[in-house]
Motif scaffolding. Sequence first.
Motif, PDB file in Angstrom:
ATOM      1  N   GLU A 151       0.839  -1.208   0.000  1.00 19.09           N
ATOM      2  CA  GLU A 151       0.000   0.000   0.000  1.00 19.09           C
ATOM      3  C   GLU A 151       0.870   1.253   0.000  1.00 19.09           C
ATOM      4  N   VAL A 152       1.952   1.247   0.767  1.00 21.02           N
ATOM      5  CA  VAL A 152       2.892   2.378   0.759  1.00 21.02           C
ATOM      6  C   VAL A 152       3.411   2.572  -0.661  1.00 21.02           C
ATOM      7  N   GLU A 153       3.818   1.486  -1.303  1.00 19.15           N
ATOM      8  CA  GLU A 153       4.326   1.552  -2.681  1.00 19.15           C
ATOM      9  C   GLU A 153       3.278   2.154  -3.622  1.00 19.15           C
ATOM     10  N   ARG A 154       2.030   1.755  -3.479  1.00 20.49           N
ATOM     11  CA  ARG A 154       0.955   2.290  -4.335  1.00 20.49           C
ATOM     12  C   ARG A 154       0.765   3.794  -4.120  1.00 20.49           C
ATOM     13  N   ARG A 155       1.011   4.261  -2.914  1.00 20.69           N
ATOM     14  CA  ARG A 155       0.788   5.675  -2.579  1.00 20.69           C
ATOM     15  C   ARG A 155       1.978   6.583  -2.924  1.00 20.69           C
ATOM     16  N   LEU A 156       3.094   6.003  -3.339  1.00 25.78           N
ATOM     17  CA  LEU A 156       4.286   6.816  -3.591  1.00 25.78           C
ATOM     18  C   LEU A 156       4.054   7.915  -4.625  1.00 25.78           C
ATOM     19  N   GLU A 157       3.261   7.649  -5.635  1.00 22.06           N
ATOM     20  CA  GLU A 157       3.039   8.633  -6.696  1.00 22.06           C
ATOM     21  C   GLU A 157       1.848   9.540  -6.444  1.00 22.06           C
ATOM     22  N   SER A 158       0.935   9.152  -5.541  1.00 18.37           N
ATOM     23  CA  SER A 158      -0.286   9.938  -5.377  1.00 18.37           C
ATOM     24  C   SER A 158      -0.306  10.818  -4.126  1.00 18.37           C
ATOM     25  N   TRP A 159       0.478  10.488  -3.106  1.00 17.97           N
ATOM     26  CA  TRP A 159       0.536  11.321  -1.902  1.00 17.97           C
ATOM     27  C   TRP A 159       1.747  12.234  -1.978  1.00 17.97           C
ATOM     28  N   GLU A 160       1.666  13.365  -1.289  1.00 14.12           N
ATOM     29  CA  GLU A 160       2.798  14.286  -1.245  1.00 14.12           C
ATOM     30  C   GLU A 160       3.697  13.910  -0.058  1.00 14.12           C
ATOM     31  N   TRP A 161       4.822  13.273  -0.379  1.00 10.66           N
ATOM     32  CA  TRP A 161       5.747  12.758   0.628  1.00 10.66           C
ATOM     33  C   TRP A 161       6.851  13.769   0.908  1.00 10.66           C
ATOM     34  N   VAL A 162       7.378  13.728   2.130  1.00  9.36           N
ATOM     35  CA  VAL A 162       8.544  14.551   2.444  1.00  9.36           C
ATOM     36  C   VAL A 162       9.678  14.092   1.532  1.00  9.36           C
ATOM     37  N   PRO A 163      10.379  15.015   0.867  1.00 10.72           N
ATOM     38  CA  PRO A 163      11.388  14.596  -0.108  1.00 10.72           C
ATOM     39  C   PRO A 163      12.561  13.822   0.491  1.00 10.72           C
ATOM     40  N   ASP A 164      12.984  14.182   1.703  1.00 10.91           N
ATOM     41  CA  ASP A 164      14.110  13.446   2.285  1.00 10.91           C
ATOM     42  C   ASP A 164      13.709  12.024   2.672  1.00 10.91           C
ATOM     43  N   GLY A 165      12.486  11.849   3.178  1.00  9.65           N
ATOM     44  CA  GLY A 165      11.995  10.517   3.506  1.00  9.65           C
ATOM     45  C   GLY A 165      11.814   9.664   2.263  1.00  9.65           C
ATOM     46  N   LEU A 166      11.323  10.267   1.194  1.00  4.53           N
ATOM     47  CA  LEU A 166      11.161   9.547  -0.066  1.00  4.53           C
ATOM     48  C   LEU A 166      12.524   9.104  -0.596  1.00  4.53           C
ATOM     49  N   ASP A 167      13.504   9.982  -0.518  1.00  8.43           N
ATOM     50  CA  ASP A 167      14.867   9.633  -0.934  1.00  8.43           C
ATOM     51  C   ASP A 167      15.403   8.487  -0.066  1.00  8.43           C
ATOM     52  N   ALA A 168      15.208   8.583   1.253  1.00  8.80           N
ATOM     53  CA  ALA A 168      15.674   7.527   2.167  1.00  8.80           C
ATOM     54  C   ALA A 168      14.975   6.203   1.860  1.00  8.80           C
ATOM     55  N   TYR A 169      13.685   6.250   1.564  1.00  9.78           N
ATOM     56  CA  TYR A 169      12.937   5.022   1.271  1.00  9.78           C
ATOM     57  C   TYR A 169      13.451   4.371  -0.022  1.00  9.78           C
ATOM     58  N   ARG A 170      13.688   5.180  -1.029  1.00 11.84           N
ATOM     59  CA  ARG A 170      14.229   4.638  -2.295  1.00 11.84           C
ATOM     60  C   ARG A 170      15.606   4.030  -2.069  1.00 11.84           C
ATOM     61  N   ARG A 171      16.435   4.682  -1.277  1.00  9.31           N
ATOM     62  CA  ARG A 171      17.762   4.133  -0.959  1.00  9.31           C
ATOM     63  C   ARG A 171      17.632   2.840  -0.143  1.00  9.31           C
ATOM     64  N   LEU A 172      16.634   2.777   0.723  1.00  8.49           N
ATOM     65  CA  LEU A 172      16.400   1.570   1.524  1.00  8.49           C
ATOM     66  C   LEU A 172      16.041   0.395   0.616  1.00  8.49           C
ATOM     67  N   ARG A 173      15.222   0.643  -0.392  1.00 13.14           N
ATOM     68  CA  ARG A 173      14.877  -0.438  -1.336  1.00 13.14           C
ATOM     69  C   ARG A 173      16.123  -0.953  -2.048  1.00 13.14           C
ATOM     70  N   VAL A 174      17.014  -0.052  -2.448  1.00 13.67           N
ATOM     71  CA  VAL A 174      18.271  -0.460  -3.098  1.00 13.67           C
ATOM     72  C   VAL A 174      19.145  -1.223  -2.107  1.00 13.67           C
ATOM     73  N   HIS A 175      19.210  -0.731  -0.878  1.00 11.89           N
ATOM     74  CA  HIS A 175      19.996  -1.379   0.181  1.00 11.89           C
ATOM     75  C   HIS A 175      19.520  -2.828   0.408  1.00 11.89           C
ATOM     76  N   ARG A 176      18.210  -3.020   0.440  1.00  9.16           N
ATOM     77  CA  ARG A 176      17.651  -4.355   0.638  1.00  9.16           C
ATOM     78  C   ARG A 176      17.922  -5.285  -0.535  1.00  9.16           C
ATOM     79  N   ALA A 177      17.962  -4.714  -1.737  1.00  6.56           N
ATOM     80  CA  ALA A 177      18.158  -5.521  -2.951  1.00  6.56           C
ATOM     81  C   ALA A 177      19.580  -6.074  -3.056  1.00  6.56           C
ATOM     82  N   ARG A 178      20.505  -5.467  -2.314  1.00  2.00           N
ATOM     83  CA  ARG A 178      21.915  -5.918  -2.370  1.00  2.00           C
ATOM     84  C   ARG A 178      22.113  -7.214  -1.653  1.00  2.00           C
TER      85      ARG A 178
END
Length: 178
Positions: A151-178
């Motif tokens: 649900e969080v993933e679905r809301r990424l494009e439609s809700w207005e997220w804090v930019p630093d948190g969005l950046d951290a979340y995207r980096r977290l996804r990359v971190h997990r993929a390693r």
Amino acid sequence: MTSQTPPDPAEEILDIVDEHDNVVGQSPRGEAYARGLRHRCAFILVRDAEDRIFVHRRTPTKLVFPSMYDMFVGGVVGAGETYDEAALREAEEELGVSGLPRPVPLFRFLYEGGADGRRTWWSAVYEVRCTLPVNPQVEEVAWHDFLPEAEVERRLESWEWVPDGLDAYRRLRVHRAR
């Protein structure tokens, strides 16, 4: 009976750091924000017993990113405070709990955002499981819920997220993929 005025967040003293995360001075938070001074922040991804993520909308009175959504709790690291100390303090304060397990550090990165380049801070990302009933600070959190990650993933494009948190979340996804 006297009532205490809550401390002014703009007056909180922060360590100011260089591009390598070394302390080079101190400044009140309001001045650090106004002058674009690099400081430190802790981001904590909170999951409940069912592995859902704590998501909230910030209050309109926040100094930075008012009324925006965030999938992290956290905030600035105070002067002389470690990232680990700030992560636990911020998570307990924002969730309105005590006795939270120590958040697990995942990685750090230098956030550089804003069109003017004046929003920059060293960011430590953590994760913690909270099985306690939450009672978020009304001064910090206007709305909250635990949402499945899909649900969080679905809301990424439609809700207005804090930019630093969005950046951290995207980096977290990359971190997990390693």
